[in-house]
Design a protein around this motif. Structure first.
Motif, short mmCIF file in Angstrom:
data_model
loop_
_atom_site.label_atom_id
_atom_site.label_comp_id
_atom_site.label_asym_id
_atom_site.label_seq_id
_atom_site.Cartn_x
_atom_site.Cartn_y
_atom_site.Cartn_z
N PHE A 163 0.69 -1.28 0.29
CA PHE A 163 -0.14 0.04 0.03
C PHE A 163 0.89 1.39 0.08
CE2 PHE A 163 -2.45 -3.34 2.35
CZ PHE A 163 -3.64 -3.14 1.55
N ILE A 164 0.35 2.31 -0.83
CA ILE A 164 1.16 3.75 -0.57
C ILE A 164 0.28 4.58 0.16
CG2 ILE A 164 2.14 5.61 -1.90
CD1 ILE A 164 3.01 3.42 -4.17
N PHE A 165 0.73 5.01 1.10
CA PHE A 165 0.04 6.03 1.80
C PHE A 165 0.55 7.38 1.84
CE2 PHE A 165 -1.85 3.01 5.35
CZ PHE A 165 -2.75 2.37 4.27
N TRP A 166 -0.13 8.60 1.89
CA TRP A 166 0.40 10.01 1.97
C TRP A 166 0.11 10.38 3.37
CZ3 TRP A 166 -2.55 14.72 -0.10
CH2 TRP A 166 -2.01 15.67 0.18
N LYS A 167 1.11 10.89 4.02
CA LYS A 167 0.89 11.52 5.51
C LYS A 167 0.89 12.80 5.64
CE LYS A 167 2.05 10.08 10.14
NZ LYS A 167 0.58 9.07 10.38
N THR A 168 -0.29 13.36 5.86
CA THR A 168 -0.34 14.91 5.75
C THR A 168 -1.53 15.38 6.69
OG1 THR A 168 -0.86 16.80 4.38
CG2 THR A 168 -1.97 14.75 4.03
N ASN A 169 -1.24 16.52 7.19
CA ASN A 169 -2.26 17.17 7.98
C ASN A 169 -3.30 18.05 7.10
OD1 ASN A 169 -0.53 19.40 7.36
ND2 ASN A 169 0.01 19.86 9.55
N GLU A 170 -3.12 17.98 5.69
CA GLU A 170 -4.10 18.63 4.92
C GLU A 170 -5.38 17.75 5.01
OE1 GLU A 170 -3.54 20.39 1.14
OE2 GLU A 170 -1.53 20.13 1.10
N ARG A 171 -6.34 18.39 4.80
CA ARG A 171 -7.85 17.76 4.96
C ARG A 171 -8.34 17.83 3.43
NH1 ARG A 171 -6.15 16.41 8.98
NH2 ARG A 171 -7.05 16.34 10.98
N LEU A 172 -8.49 16.78 2.91
CA LEU A 172 -8.95 16.49 1.47
C LEU A 172 -10.63 15.95 1.71
CD1 LEU A 172 -5.94 14.92 -0.33
CD2 LEU A 172 -6.49 17.44 0.29
N ARG A 173 -11.16 16.05 0.41
CA ARG A 173 -12.50 15.67 0.32
C ARG A 173 -12.25 14.10 0.26
NH1 ARG A 173 -16.50 14.40 -4.38
NH2 ARG A 173 -18.41 15.18 -3.46
N ALA A 174 -12.91 13.15 1.10
CA ALA A 174 -12.47 11.76 1.26
C ALA A 174 -13.68 11.04 1.51
CB ALA A 174 -11.62 11.48 2.40
N VAL A 175 -13.58 9.82 1.31
CA VAL A 175 -14.72 8.88 1.33
C VAL A 175 -15.26 8.80 2.46
CG1 VAL A 175 -15.39 6.51 1.10
CG2 VAL A 175 -14.04 7.35 -0.56
N ARG A 176 -16.66 9.03 3.05
CA ARG A 176 -17.19 9.11 4.31
C ARG A 176 -17.60 7.96 5.03
NH1 ARG A 176 -20.63 15.10 2.71
NH2 ARG A 176 -18.71 16.15 2.35
N ASN A 177 -18.02 7.09 4.08
CA ASN A 177 -18.48 5.78 4.62
C ASN A 177 -18.12 4.52 3.59
OD1 ASN A 177 -20.97 5.67 2.77
ND2 ASN A 177 -21.42 7.49 3.67
N LEU A 178 -18.20 3.51 4.03
CA LEU A 178 -18.04 2.18 3.43
C LEU A 178 -19.07 1.38 3.85
CD1 LEU A 178 -14.16 1.66 3.85
CD2 LEU A 178 -15.39 2.43 1.76
N GLY A 179 -20.03 1.05 2.68
CA GLY A 179 -21.21 0.45 3.07
C GLY A 179 -22.06 0.95 4.18
N ASP A 180 -22.27 0.15 4.99
CA ASP A 180 -23.14 0.47 6.54
C ASP A 180 -22.04 0.92 7.59
OD1 ASP A 180 -22.00 -2.00 6.65
OD2 ASP A 180 -23.77 -2.88 7.48
N SER A 181 -20.88 1.29 7.17
CA SER A 181 -19.96 1.75 8.40
C SER A 181 -19.62 3.28 7.97
CB SER A 181 -18.57 0.91 8.24
OG SER A 181 -17.61 1.06 8.97
N ASP A 182 -19.97 4.28 8.97
CA ASP A 182 -19.67 5.67 8.96
C ASP A 182 -18.05 5.49 9.26
OD1 ASP A 182 -22.12 6.34 8.00
OD2 ASP A 182 -22.76 6.51 9.92
N LEU A 183 -17.39 6.42 8.49
CA LEU A 183 -15.85 6.81 9.05
C LEU A 183 -15.73 8.30 9.58
CD1 LEU A 183 -14.37 5.14 5.65
CD2 LEU A 183 -14.76 3.99 7.95
#
Length: 554
Positions: A55-75
């Protein structure tokens, strides 16, 4: 940016970081598309200890528009100021893992995949599929839900035959101890992170500047979502038939308002706070520019604009000048519009040219006539020699704008012709009428470059689809115009709305195509001249006109 750092995480750490919002999938990633079968195979590899990729992750303190939920799980969102790991590569695998290990329900295209129905077959050998989703044809007493294996009470595990206990413990340990390989990118700018994403996904579609800016400018607290804001703008513009203004043009407009530059690099470096603060005023300026094009220049639809990019300098004007321009500003703006359009100025190097032209708009705002260092030629000769009809040509669109300004009326009843974005996209639209029909000219003329002259902008009029199909077809102008002459008592004024003057002088009754082209070119030239303030750079056009007048008078 620091060098990429290899790290590893176990099942517990990975799932916990997703659940608490520490790991996020940026919105520019594609939707989760792996089906439950593929997810089960991935889990099977993990149970067997096989590598599943990095996996490649980008570590940052910026806030981007991101996926808010996966199926019936709120993130959830992480705490303000906390660093986030955005997934640049491995979204499908990571989402599959999370959905499977948490037993989520995911709905796609009206179908629900229940990831709680993933099982471990305790009778399977290492060479068999250990993780399955189809329970049929298996001994039910040898199957355990994956979620029960990981989170179930001891009573479930001890409920299995004692011969399976060692396998239950072995598989549970393998899953919980599996080491996930991660490359961590720290302290990278957004444009670097997205470039990495684009290169990783080289086989796919590269990210657009808009997709990046949607992610960058997202702010949940301020309820700012650029994708939603743009959709709302387009919905408003659609009410005046200007819905084809691109997201790129909108971004360039905001960038010009903030920085007076609109390159990709400039846009990607725009300050998020300033972007959000100026958005409403930028939208207001864009809408005023579109309304001005439609109202004052009578360009009925955005598809007819010579360039989408013309929205940018005009929005800049209306951002600094809240009211409609009058007097000298109105004249200077009109001169600017036609100089850009007729010179096909924005056909290349548009970003740099717009930055130059903003200085000209500043002069207009101060009621000063800008200096133009490019030549425009709209002489009769130019109109005749550069007339191949193509709706993809900004030059041709400019001339169509002149036609549309006249508010063309129907030949047979003097009603206003409807013009919409839907049918202005193609040159072969039935609403674009060859005044001398193509089929007629094929037999009538034997000129060099015959198709060029047949399919000429000077031969185009804008009419109703009904009229084109049923009343005109391939008839000679002398025949079909005779009918309209008797039907329409206002035929002379009707034809003026098509820049066609006295039918006798235009060679209509003799079906004289050469005379028609020449006379229409003169009228079109005259209309353009009304919109231009002559400058030194235009001497070429004036000299050509003078020569043509001398030839006509001789």
């Amino acid at each position: 940016m620091k060098l990429p750092e290899p790290v590893s995480r176990t099942f517990t750490g990975l799932i916990a970081d997703i659940e608490n919002g520490q790991i996020k999938i940026p919105q520019f990633q594609r939707e989760f598309v792996w089906d439950i079968n593929k997810s089960a195979k991935l889990m099977d590899s993990i149970v067997k200890g096989y590598p599943i990729g990095t996996f490649i992750f980008w570590k940052t303190n910026e806030r981007l528009r991101a996926v808010r939920n996966l199926g019936d799980s709120d993130l959830p969102e992480p705490d303000e100021g906390d660093f986030i790991d955005y997934v640049l590569d491995g979204q499908q695998r990571l989402t599959s893992l999370f959905a499977t290990l948490k037993g989520l329900k995911i709905e796609r295209n009206g179908k629900v995949d229940n990831y709680d129905e993933v099982y471990i077959n305790l009778d399977a050998d290492e060479d068999d599929e250990i993780v399955i989703i189809d329970k049929e044809n298996y001994d039910q007493s040898a199957l355990i839900r994956l979620t029960d294996l990981l989170y179930g009470p001891l009573s479930i595990l001890f409920g299995f035959n004692e011969k399976y206990h060692s396998k239950l413990q072995e598989y549970k340990t393998r899953i919980e101890a599996y080491s996930y390989s991660i490359i961590l990118i720290r302290d990278a700018e957004l444009d670097v992170a997205t470039e990495i994403f684009t290169r990783i996904n080289e086989g796919g579609k590269a990210l657009t500047v808009f997709e990046i800016m949607v992610a960058k400018t997202f702010d949940a607290k301020k309820n700012f979502d650029l994708a939603e804001k743009y959709d709302a703008l387009i919905e408003n513009l659609s009410s005046i038939n200007y819905e084809t203004i691109s997201d790129a043009t909108v971004l360039q407009t905001v960038s010009i308002l903030l920085e007076k530059e609109c390159t990709r690099k400039t846009i990607l470096k725009l300050d998020k706070k300033k972007f959000i603060e100026i958005w409403d005023n930028a939208v207001d300026a864009i809408e005023k520019a579109a309304e001005y094009f439609k109202g004052y220049y009578r360009i009925p639809v955005s598809q007819l604009l010579p360039y989408n990019s013309l929205i940018i300098p005009f929005s800049y004007f209306f951002y600094h000048h809240k009211d409609k321009p009058t007097g000298i500003k109105q004249k200077y703006l009109q001169d600017f519009f036609w100089r850009v359009s007729l010179a096909t100025r924005y056909s290349s190097g548009v970003e740099g040219k717009i930055a130059q032209d903003i200085k000209r708009i500043d002069k207009i705002l101060n009621e000063e006539l800008p200096y133009y260092d490019w030549t425009i030629d709209y002489s009769v000769n130019k109109l005749e020699q550069s007339g191949w009809f193509s709706t993809g040509s900004s030059w041709i669109k400019s001339l169509l704008c002149i036609y549309a300004y006249q508010q063309p009326k129907s030949f047979n009843d003097d009603s206003i012709v409807n013009i919409s974005n839907d049918w202005l996209k193609q040159a072969n639209s039935k609403n674009y009428h060859h005044f001398f029909p193509k089929a007629f000219l094929e037999k009538k003329i034997d000129w060099e470059h015959k198709q060029f002259w047949i399919n000429h902008i000077l031969n185009i009029t804008i009419v109703d689809d009904f009229l084109n199909k049923r009343e005109i077809a391939a008839k000679a102008p002398s025949i079909y115009m005779k009918k309209f002459n008797s039907q329409n008592t206002e035929i002379k004024s009707t034809m003026k709305t098509h820049l066609i003057g006295d039918l006798d002088k235009f060679g209509i009754w003799e079906d004289d195509y050469g005379k028609f082209l020449k006379q229409r070119a003169k009228l079109l030239n005259k209309e353009i001249s009304k919109r231009i303030i002559p400058q030194e750079a235009d001497n070429l056009s004036e000299e050509l006109e003078y020569l043509e007048q001398q030839i006509d008078n001789s």
